[in-house]
Design a protein around this motif. Structure first.
Motif, PDB file in Angstrom:
ATOM      1  N   ASP A 100       0.860  -1.189   0.000  1.00  0.00           N
ATOM      2  CA  ASP A 100       0.000   0.000   0.000  1.00  0.00           C
ATOM      3  C   ASP A 100       0.888   1.229   0.000  1.00  0.00           C
ATOM      4  O   ASP A 100       1.751   1.369   0.858  1.00  0.00           O
ATOM      5  CB  ASP A 100      -0.897   0.022   1.244  1.00  0.00           C
ATOM      6  CG  ASP A 100      -1.971  -1.042   1.161  1.00  0.00           C
ATOM      7  OD1 ASP A 100      -2.155  -1.604   0.072  1.00  0.00           O
ATOM      8  OD2 ASP A 100      -2.602  -1.312   2.186  1.00  0.00           O
ATOM      9  N   PHE A 101       0.676   2.065  -0.969  1.00  0.00           N
ATOM     10  CA  PHE A 101       1.488   3.271  -1.100  1.00  0.00           C
ATOM     11  C   PHE A 101       0.588   4.460  -0.801  1.00  0.00           C
ATOM     12  O   PHE A 101      -0.285   4.811  -1.589  1.00  0.00           O
ATOM     13  CB  PHE A 101       2.035   3.332  -2.524  1.00  0.00           C
ATOM     14  CG  PHE A 101       3.066   4.390  -2.749  1.00  0.00           C
ATOM     15  CD1 PHE A 101       4.411   4.099  -2.633  1.00  0.00           C
ATOM     16  CD2 PHE A 101       2.695   5.687  -3.076  1.00  0.00           C
ATOM     17  CE1 PHE A 101       5.375   5.069  -2.849  1.00  0.00           C
ATOM     18  CE2 PHE A 101       3.658   6.664  -3.296  1.00  0.00           C
ATOM     19  CZ  PHE A 101       5.001   6.349  -3.171  1.00  0.00           C
ATOM     20  N   ASP A 102       0.805   5.074   0.350  1.00  0.00           N
ATOM     21  CA  ASP A 102      -0.112   6.097   0.850  1.00  0.00           C
ATOM     22  C   ASP A 102       0.503   7.497   0.680  1.00  0.00           C
ATOM     23  O   ASP A 102       1.454   7.846   1.367  1.00  0.00           O
ATOM     24  CB  ASP A 102      -0.434   5.807   2.317  1.00  0.00           C
ATOM     25  CG  ASP A 102      -1.559   6.685   2.825  1.00  0.00           C
ATOM     26  OD1 ASP A 102      -1.657   7.840   2.368  1.00  0.00           O
ATOM     27  OD2 ASP A 102      -2.331   6.212   3.674  1.00  0.00           O
ATOM     28  N   PHE A 103      -0.058   8.263  -0.223  1.00  0.00           N
ATOM     29  CA  PHE A 103       0.489   9.599  -0.518  1.00  0.00           C
ATOM     30  C   PHE A 103       0.532  10.505   0.706  1.00  0.00           C
ATOM     31  O   PHE A 103       1.462  11.280   0.893  1.00  0.00           O
ATOM     32  CB  PHE A 103      -0.352  10.282  -1.599  1.00  0.00           C
ATOM     33  CG  PHE A 103      -0.127   9.731  -2.963  1.00  0.00           C
ATOM     34  CD1 PHE A 103       1.069   9.958  -3.611  1.00  0.00           C
ATOM     35  CD2 PHE A 103      -1.096   8.972  -3.589  1.00  0.00           C
ATOM     36  CE1 PHE A 103       1.291   9.448  -4.874  1.00  0.00           C
ATOM     37  CE2 PHE A 103      -0.882   8.445  -4.841  1.00  0.00           C
ATOM     38  CZ  PHE A 103       0.314   8.686  -5.488  1.00  0.00           C
ATOM     39  N   ASP A 104      -0.503  10.409   1.523  1.00  0.00           N
ATOM     40  CA  ASP A 104      -0.587  11.319   2.662  1.00  0.00           C
ATOM     41  C   ASP A 104       0.502  11.033   3.685  1.00  0.00           C
ATOM     42  O   ASP A 104       1.120  11.929   4.235  1.00  0.00           O
ATOM     43  CB  ASP A 104      -1.964  11.206   3.309  1.00  0.00           C
ATOM     44  CG  ASP A 104      -3.058  11.381   2.262  1.00  0.00           C
ATOM     45  OD1 ASP A 104      -2.979  12.379   1.537  1.00  0.00           O
ATOM     46  OD2 ASP A 104      -3.929  10.510   2.157  1.00  0.00           O
ATOM     47  N   LYS A 105       0.711   9.770   3.918  1.00  0.00           N
ATOM     48  CA  LYS A 105       1.704   9.367   4.904  1.00  0.00           C
ATOM     49  C   LYS A 105       3.094   9.853   4.503  1.00  0.00           C
ATOM     50  O   LYS A 105       3.873  10.309   5.324  1.00  0.00           O
ATOM     51  CB  LYS A 105       1.693   7.846   5.021  1.00  0.00           C
ATOM     52  CG  LYS A 105       1.956   7.356   6.427  1.00  0.00           C
ATOM     53  CD  LYS A 105       1.608   5.901   6.578  1.00  0.00           C
ATOM     54  CE  LYS A 105       0.459   5.703   7.561  1.00  0.00           C
ATOM     55  NZ  LYS A 105       0.140   4.283   7.771  1.00  0.00           N
ATOM     56  N   ILE A 106       3.379   9.747   3.232  1.00  0.00           N
ATOM     57  CA  ILE A 106       4.713  10.061   2.747  1.00  0.00           C
ATOM     58  C   ILE A 106       5.039  11.546   2.877  1.00  0.00           C
ATOM     59  O   ILE A 106       6.196  11.943   2.962  1.00  0.00           O
ATOM     60  CB  ILE A 106       4.835   9.600   1.284  1.00  0.00           C
ATOM     61  CG1 ILE A 106       4.954   8.088   1.279  1.00  0.00           C
ATOM     62  CG2 ILE A 106       6.034  10.203   0.611  1.00  0.00           C
ATOM     63  CD1 ILE A 106       4.885   7.519  -0.076  1.00  0.00           C
TER      64      ILE A 106
END
Length: 574
Positions: free
Chosen positions: A432-438
RNA sequence: GCGCCGGUAGCUUCAACUGGAUAGAGCGCCGGAUUUCGGCUCCGGAGGUUAUGGGUUCGACUCCUAUCCGGCGCACCA
């Protein structure tokens, strides 16, 4: 330099030298003995199962043997100062001050190669190999980064590595791609409307490619598709490959070699390879089994050249020729791998997407047949990446034919974050690649967390007016680490083990995991200074304890080495 | 139907060093610390029959076997 390997060797030698006193008659299991990191709560540096292993084959009680080994080891190895017998007979070992100092100084000597293990493999790593019909999309990204970092890892250990890209510039897909460019050209030049049809590439980028071609080739004749196919193919491929190379470059990836499928066919390598296999009886003119799934009406039993991959564990033999007698993709790929073998690589690695899993057995079979089992092909499969934004699956709502490209990704987050996050999970599981987390600057964002640890260390080093490049070592015996530092030291000693296991198993994701853990230890140590002023590193612009300086340098060295392998940049200030 | 990958805490998150000790992190939840060398940081707590049954052995999340669930793949495409 790996202290686990180092001391294991010393311990096993010591034991075999003293086998009579220890009443050991059977030492064949000595190779199964290991030296590991003990579980955290024991608060020891090393742990070995030697008494468990040897007691079994010598009919002794593990705990009795452990007691004898404990004395023997303590009396003979000055780098150890305390040993406990734990559980069924494990020996837990603490390093003496002398042992710690000696190993720390070795790390300072090794510095940017600390953690590497000397190897002399000769690797070919084939990765990305995206069809040259347009720019890269997210699906290619994970494998691309995986391959690049795996290469870095193997290079770090001194192997020779060739990073290779196989250009699938042959066959129907390319034909359709060139046709699409052709129609876009006519759209521009003759104002003929481009009608989206099956098999054509509708993407906007095709227009760009067409514009580009016109700009540079004013005289180009596009009256007839078949007549201008070859020149158009050449121009289109130049364009799409430069799109792809640009994407790769922005991700920090540079291949050593681009290998063209068309060239393979033109140089007659396929025919030669098939002949070779035929002479060894691995290829015959025969019939294929019908497909295993639903029976297709199109399927007809026809005679053609097939590769007998069943002989190598495949569940069916594989076609080398199509109905019209031309080579299949597989045939070309077999020839390509034959070429790799001819180039004397000892190890072949292919990085594939999850949708190519079914292909592994047959190509491995081909490599076995071609190399007479001498060359090993390793295929690593990268599972899907799922994008999330605002907690929801992220889909680009563009018109049909477009996809989430690497550029779209790069518009959202920087290359460093993409690289780190794509590796922060085993290649075998979906990611899962989460834009917000990054984008967060918190512990939730591992990239930030590790980079931040490094920046904090730099801040201290700046304050005391030193430099991370300064030479440093421990010169006297007054060295006395506190509890936090002992924990950090254990983690630092673990680094070469992480590298070894990551490269042995081709699992680079172990590196981000490790760096995150190391950073946690550091931040935790730092925060202790908020709570208790005695734990601050600096007083009146000067370092308080020389030990803490040692540890700041050690952590910085390892973070730097790790991030270099990952290809993620570090900053002295953030 | 066949093949590959996966199934671990409340969790649409995952680790466990190629058979070892009391299976660890993160999120969430509960409680606490903090006017700092550099900012969303730190400490503690509760939470587990490792999908299920059987087997292999001193010892199994790990190996074998059967079953269940999820993903992907099963062309003469590339």
């Amino acid at each position: 330099m790996n202290i686990f390997e180092h001391y294991l060797h010393i311990i096993t030698k010591l034991v075999s030298d003293n086998k009579h006193d220890l009443k050991l008659t059977n030492l064949k299991d000595l190779k199964n003995v290991n030296l590991e990191v003990p579980p955290n709560h024991f608060n020891f540096d090393l742990s070995t199962n030697i008494s468990l292993v040897l007691a079994k084959s010598n009919n002794l009680k593990p705990n009795d043997l452990a007691a004898e080994l404990k004395d023997l080891i303590l009396n003979n190895i000055t780098h150890f100062y305390k040993i406990d017998i734990a559980g069924p007979g494990f020996l837990n070992i603490k390093l003496s001050k002398e042992g710690m100092i000696s190993n720390i100084n070795k790390i300072f000597e090794k510095k940017e190669i600390y953690g590497s293990k000397k190897s002399d493999g000769f690797y070919n790593i084939e990765f990305v190999s995206a069809n040259p019909t347009g720019p890269m999309h997210v699906g290619h990204c994970r494998g691309a980064i995986f391959g690049d970092v795996l290469s870095n890892l193997l290079l770090f250990n001194g192997n020779r590595v060739v990073k290779e890209y196989y250009i699938n510039d042959y066959g129907n897909q390319i034909h359709n791609f060139v046709k699409s460019v052709y129609l876009r050209l006519r759209e521009i030049k003759f104002n003929e409307k481009f009608v989206i049809k099956e098999n054509l590439y509708p993407g906007e980028y095709i227009k760009e490619i067409a514009k580009n071609i016109i700009k540079k080739n004013k005289e180009l004749n596009i009256d007839n598709f078949d007549k201008s196919f070859e020149i158009l193919k050449k121009l289109s491929l130049e364009n799409s490959m430069s799109l792809i190379k640009n994407d790769l470059k922005q991700l920090g990836i540079v291949h050593d070699n681009f290998f063209s499928e068309t060239e393979l066919v033109e140089k007659n390598l396929v025919k030669r390879t098939v002949n070779q296999l035929q002479s060894e009886n691995y290829v015959e003119d025969g019939y294929l089994d019908p497909p295993k799934g639903e029976l297709s009406e199109n399927w007809k039993k026809t005679k053609r050249l097939i590769f007998k991959s069943k002989l190598f564990g495949d569940d069916t033999d594989r076609a080398l020729q199509k109905n019209d007698g031309t080579w299949t993709y597989f045939a070309n790929d077999v020839a390509y791998h034959a070429d790799k073998i001819n180039r004397k690589f000892k190890n072949l690695i292919n990085i594939l997407g999850a949708d190519h899993t079914g292909y592994i057995t047959r190509i491995s079979a081909a490599v076995s047949a071609l190399s007479k089992n001498k060359v090993k092909l390793n295929c690593k499969v990268c599972q899907l990446v799922k994008l999330y934004k605002n907690g929801k699956p992220f889909k680009m709502s563009k018109r049909a034919g477009d996809f989430i490209s690497v550029q779209d990704l790069l518009n959202e987050v920087n290359k460093d974050s993409i690289r780190f996050m794509m590796l922060n999970r085993s290649n075998d599981v979906e990611l899962d690649f989460d834009f917000d987390k990054i984008k967060e600057k918190t512990k939730d964002n591992p990239v930030f967390y590790v980079q931040y640890a490094y920046a904090r260390i730099n801040s201290i080093i700046r304050t005391i007016k030193r430099n991370l490049d300064d030479k440093i070592s421990i010169n006297d015996n007054s060295f006395s680490p506190n509890d936090y530092e002992e924990k950090i030291l254990r983690k630092i000693f673990e680094w070469p083990k992480v590298i070894e296991s990551a490269s042995y198993k081709f699992e680079p994701h172990k590196i981000p995991f490790y760096l995150y853990e190391l950073s946690t230890l550091f931040h935790s140590y730092w925060s202790k200074g908020n709570e208790d002023k005695n734990f601050r590193f600096i007083e009146n612009g000067k370092i308080k304890r020389k030990e803490s300086l040692i540890f700041l340098y050690l952590i910085a060295i390892v973070i730097k080495n790790g991030m270099k392998i990952l290809g993620v940049s570090l900053h002295e200030k953030m």
